[in-house]
Design a protein around this motif. Structure first.
Motif, mmCIF file in Angstrom:
data_model
loop_
_atom_site.group_PDB
_atom_site.id
_atom_site.type_symbol
_atom_site.label_atom_id
_atom_site.label_comp_id
_atom_site.label_asym_id
_atom_site.label_seq_id
_atom_site.Cartn_x
_atom_site.Cartn_y
_atom_site.Cartn_z
ATOM 1 N N MET A 16 0.844 -1.186 0.000
ATOM 2 C CA MET A 16 0.000 0.000 0.000
ATOM 3 C C MET A 16 0.880 1.238 0.000
ATOM 4 O O MET A 16 1.759 1.392 0.857
ATOM 5 C CB MET A 16 -0.938 0.037 1.204
ATOM 6 N N ASP A 18 1.041 5.670 -0.423
ATOM 7 C CA ASP A 18 0.482 6.745 0.399
ATOM 8 C C ASP A 18 -0.682 7.427 -0.297
ATOM 9 O O ASP A 18 -1.234 6.905 -1.275
ATOM 10 C CB ASP A 18 1.583 7.753 0.754
ATOM 11 N N SER A 57 -0.914 5.445 9.015
ATOM 12 C CA SER A 57 -2.156 4.931 8.420
ATOM 13 C C SER A 57 -1.971 3.556 7.788
ATOM 14 O O SER A 57 -2.939 2.987 7.273
ATOM 15 C CB SER A 57 -2.671 5.914 7.366
ATOM 16 N N GLY A 58 -0.742 3.045 7.806
ATOM 17 C CA GLY A 58 -0.502 1.693 7.324
ATOM 18 C C GLY A 58 0.181 1.563 5.982
ATOM 19 O O GLY A 58 0.286 0.455 5.442
ATOM 20 N N SER A 59 0.667 2.668 5.419
ATOM 21 C CA SER A 59 1.330 2.595 4.120
ATOM 22 C C SER A 59 2.652 1.839 4.220
ATOM 23 O O SER A 59 3.386 1.965 5.208
ATOM 24 C CB SER A 59 1.591 4.001 3.563
ATOM 25 N N ASP A 60 2.967 1.095 3.173
ATOM 26 C CA ASP A 60 4.240 0.390 3.083
ATOM 27 C C ASP A 60 5.313 1.257 2.436
ATOM 28 O O ASP A 60 6.505 0.975 2.562
ATOM 29 C CB ASP A 60 4.086 -0.897 2.268
ATOM 30 N N LEU A 286 -6.661 6.274 3.817
ATOM 31 C CA LEU A 286 -5.613 5.249 3.866
ATOM 32 C C LEU A 286 -5.919 4.190 4.916
ATOM 33 O O LEU A 286 -5.684 2.993 4.694
ATOM 34 C CB LEU A 286 -4.255 5.892 4.146
ATOM 35 N N ARG A 290 -6.171 0.301 4.042
ATOM 36 C CA ARG A 290 -5.347 -0.710 4.718
ATOM 37 C C ARG A 290 -6.213 -1.828 5.283
ATOM 38 O O ARG A 290 -5.924 -3.025 5.110
ATOM 39 C CB ARG A 290 -4.560 -0.049 5.840
ATOM 40 N N ASP A 294 -6.300 -5.775 4.051
ATOM 41 C CA ASP A 294 -5.921 -6.809 5.008
ATOM 42 C C ASP A 294 -7.050 -7.798 5.273
ATOM 43 O O ASP A 294 -6.796 -8.982 5.538
ATOM 44 C CB ASP A 294 -5.497 -6.169 6.333
#
Length: 336
Positions: A16, A18, A57-60, A286, A290, A294
Motif C-alpha cells: 500500500m 500513500d 495509516s498503514g502505508s508500506d 488510507l 489498509r 488486510d
C-alpha cells in the motif's frame, strides 16, 4: 534485480502506497501558488508530519515532497539552483520517518513532470530533460530514498527521458502516467502503448501504472488495460479520492473512506500490486484502504459494469484502446 522495493513486494504480495501530498499540505497552510518543495527546509516539521500520516495509516511506502523539484518548475520561484538540495532534504526527512517506523517502510522519491513540452511539439530537448531528471534523482539518492517514483507523466518522450535520468543517478525507480483524456494521457498515450513502452526501455522501472486522472473508475479501467497486455512488471494503481468539487473557494474530493477501501480491493483484483491514493486522499482514506486490503481476500477481476456499480460511471465511453476518444492540448497543472 533485487532491491528494497522488490524484496518487500515479494514478502507481502501487495504494497500500500500513500495518499495525497498537495491536499494534505494545503490543509496544513500551504498557499495556492507556493512551491511545496520549499517547505522541506522552511517547514520540515510539517513535512515530517505529512510522511507520518502515511506511515501511521498503514502505508508500506510513501512519496517524498519533491514532485516539482526540477529546474523548470523551481525557476518560477527563483529556486532553480536548489533542485539538488531540496530533493536531498525531502528524502532525508523521509528517511528519518521511515527509519523510526516499527516495520519496514520505503521512501519513494517523487519526481513529477518538468512542466515543459518536449520536442518536436515544444521547446524542451531530450538532453535537457534527461539533465533535469538526473539532477532531481541524484538529490533523492543522496538523501537516502530507496527508489525513485516518477508520476503524473503525460508524454512518452518525458517518461523515456526520466528513465535515462534515473539510470545516470543509479537509482532504481517506478513510474506512473496520468490517463485523463478519454482513457488516454493528455499527449495521447493509451494503456496498452504504455505497457509496450515500459517493457522496451533499457532502464525499465521496477513497476509501472497510473496515478491521478479523472476518478477511481477510470483508473481501474486503465489498470485492466495494463493487465490485459500480460506484461512482466508489477502494476501500480494510485487513484484520486473521488471527483473534485469546487466549494467555497476550495477543491474538495467526494470519495469517502468506505469508497476508497472498495477501490483498493478492486484495484488489487484488477491486477495492481502497489495500491495507493492520489489527489484528495487523506489519512482516513488510507486507514480504510489498509483495513480493506488486510481483511478482504483477493478475488476475480471485476467487469466494467461492476466497477461502475461500486465506484461510479466512467468519464468517457472509450478507454482509448479502441482508437476512439479525443486528444486534448496539454496543461501544466500541479497534482493535488
Amino acid at each position: 534485480m533485487a532491491n528494497a522495493f522488490t524484496d518487500l513486494l515479494a514478502q507481502k504480495g501487495t504494497l500500500m502506497a500513500d495518499g495525497a501530498t498537495g491536499t494534505n499540505l494545503f490543509n496544513m497552510g500551504l498557499m495556492s501558488g507556493d512551491a511545496p518543495e520549499m517547505w522541506n527546509t522552511d517547514e520540515p516539521k510539517k513535512i515530517i508530519a505529512l510522511y507520518k500520516f502515511a506511515v501511521d495509516s498503514g502505508s508500506d511506502l510513501f512519496l517524498t515532497n519533491s514532485f516539482g523539484a526540477n529546474a523548470s518548475r523551481l525557476k518560477l520561484h527563483g529556486a532553480e539552483k536548489r533542485v539538488h538540495e531540496l530533493s536531498r532534504v525531502a528524502a532525508e526527512l523521509g528517511r528519518e520517518v521511515a527509519d523510526r517506523a516499527d516495520r519496514k517502510v520505503l521512501v519513494a522519491g517523487s519526481v513529477g513532470p518538468t512542466g515543459e513540452i518536449m520536442e518536436p511539439v515544444g521547446p524542451l530537448t531530450h538532453a535537457l530533460a534527461v539533465e533535469m531528471f538526473h539532477e532531481t534523482a541524484d538529490g533523492l539518492k543522496a538523501g537516502g530514498a530507496d527508489i525513485g517514483w516518477l508520476e503524473t507523466i503525460s508524454a512518452p518522450e518525458e517518461y523515456r527521458a526520466a528513465a535515462e535520468g534515473f539510470a545516470l543517478a543509479g537509482l532504481d525507480w517506478c513510474g506512473t502516467m496520468s490517463f485523463d483524456t478519454a482513457g488516454r494521457t493528455m499527449m495521447g498515450m493509451t494503456s496498452e502503448a504504455m505497457v509496450e513502452m515500459v517493457h522496451g526501455l533499457d532502464n525499465a522501472p521496477m513497476a509501472y501504472g497510473a496515478n491521478c486522472g479523472t476518478g477511481a473508475s477510470d483508473l481501474l479501467r486503465t489498470v485492466l488495460g495494463f493487465a490485459a497486455k500480460n506484461g512482466q512488471l508489477p502494476i501500480i494503481a494510485k487513484g484520486n479520492a473521488g471527483i473534485p468539487k469546487y466549494h467555497e473557494g476550495h477543491i474538495h474530493y467526494d470519495g469517502t473512506p468506505e469508497l476508497m477501501g472498495q477501490y483498493a480491493v478492486m484495484a488489487r483484483n484488477c491486477g495492481a500490486s502497489i495500491i495507493g491514493g492520489c489527489c484528495g486522499t487523506m489519512p482516513e482514506h488510507l486507514v480504510a484502504m489498509r483495513a480493506a486490503l488486510d481483511e478482504t481476500p483477493k478475488g476475480d477481476a471485476p467487469t466494467l459494469e461492476e466497477i461502475v456499480e461500486v465506484l461510479g460511471p466512467f468519464s468517457s465511453a472509450s478507454d482509448g484502446t479502441d482508437g476512439e476518444g479525443p486528444v486534448r492540448a496539454p496543461r501544466r497543472g500541479r497534482r493535488r
